[in-house]
Design an enzyme around this catalytic site. Structure first.
Site, PDB file in Angstrom:
ATOM      1  N   CYS A 130       0.838  -1.191   0.000  1.00  0.00           N
ATOM      2  CA  CYS A 130       0.000   0.000   0.000  1.00  0.00           C
ATOM      3  C   CYS A 130       0.874   1.242   0.000  1.00  0.00           C
ATOM      4  CB  CYS A 130      -0.923  -0.007   1.224  1.00  0.00           C
ATOM      5  SG  CYS A 130      -1.943   1.457   1.364  1.00  0.00           S
ATOM      6  N   CYS A 133      -0.343   3.761   2.603  1.00  0.00           N
ATOM      7  CA  CYS A 133      -0.242   3.242   3.980  1.00  0.00           C
ATOM      8  C   CYS A 133       1.198   3.150   4.438  1.00  0.00           C
ATOM      9  CB  CYS A 133      -0.856   1.839   4.062  1.00  0.00           C
ATOM     10  SG  CYS A 133      -2.514   1.709   3.459  1.00  0.00           S
ATOM     11  N   ASP A 134       2.068   2.738   3.525  1.00  0.00           N
ATOM     12  CA  ASP A 134       3.448   2.434   3.904  1.00  0.00           C
ATOM     13  C   ASP A 134       4.373   3.607   3.624  1.00  0.00           C
ATOM     14  OD1 ASP A 134       2.411  -0.039   4.473  1.00  0.00           O
ATOM     15  OD2 ASP A 134       2.955  -0.895   2.539  1.00  0.00           O
TER      16      ASP A 134
END
Length: 134
Positions: A130, A133-134
Site C-alpha cells: 500500500c 499506507c506504507d
C-alpha cells in the site's frame, strides 16, 4: 477493421477510459490480460469514494458491470508489440493484430515483491502492499 481507439489495460483507468470513449461513440477496443486488473486481487478497500468498505474483487465487478452497459469490445490477451504506421497504430497480441487511430496506455502498476517465502500465499492475509499506507 480500423478502430477509433484501442485501450491497453483493463484496470480502473482503462475501464473509465472505455466508458468515456463509448459515451463519445468511438469504436473502441480494450485489450487486457485481466479485466479489473490488480484491483481484483486487493482484499479490502476502505478509501474509495462511495464505498466505505468493499473488496477489490467486488469493486472490479462493479466497474466491469458499468463498462458492459456500453459498446466496448473487450479482448483478453497480452500485447507483444505496438508500432505507429503513418496515421494509425498497429497493436499485435499473442493471437491477433488490431489497428486504431489512437491508443490509450492504461497499464496500471505492479508492486515490487519482497521475495519472501510464502509471500504469494499470504498476500491479502497479512502481507499487503500500500503506497499511501506504507
Amino acid at each position: 477493421m480500423l478502430k477509433d481507439l484501442i485501450i491497453i489495460g483493463g484496470g480502473p483507468a482503462g475501464i473509465t477510459a472505455g466508458i468515456y470513449a463509448a459515451r463519445y461513440k468511438l469504436k473502441t477496443l480494450m485489450i487486457t490480460k485481466e479485466l479489473g486488473g490488480y484491483l481484483s486481487h486487493i482484499h479490502l478497500i476502505e478509501n474509495y469514494p462511495g464505498f466505505p468498505r468493499i473488496s477489490g474483487l467486488e469493486l472490479a465487478k462493479k466497474l466491469e458491470e458499468h463498462l458492459k452497459n456500453y459498446d466496448v469490445e473487450i479482448k483478453q490477451d497480452e500485447i507483444i508489440g505496438i508500432r505507429k504506421d503513418k496515421d494509425k497504430f498497429i497493436v499485435n497480441t499473442n493471437k491477433e493484430k488490431f489497428e486504431a487511430k489512437k491508443i490509450i496506455l492504461a497499464l496500471g502498476s505492479q508492486k515490487r515483491k519482497l521475495n519472501l517465502e510464502n509471500e504469494e500465499k499470504f498476500l491479502g492475509k497479512g502481507v499487503s502492499y500500500c503506497a499511501t499506507c506504507d
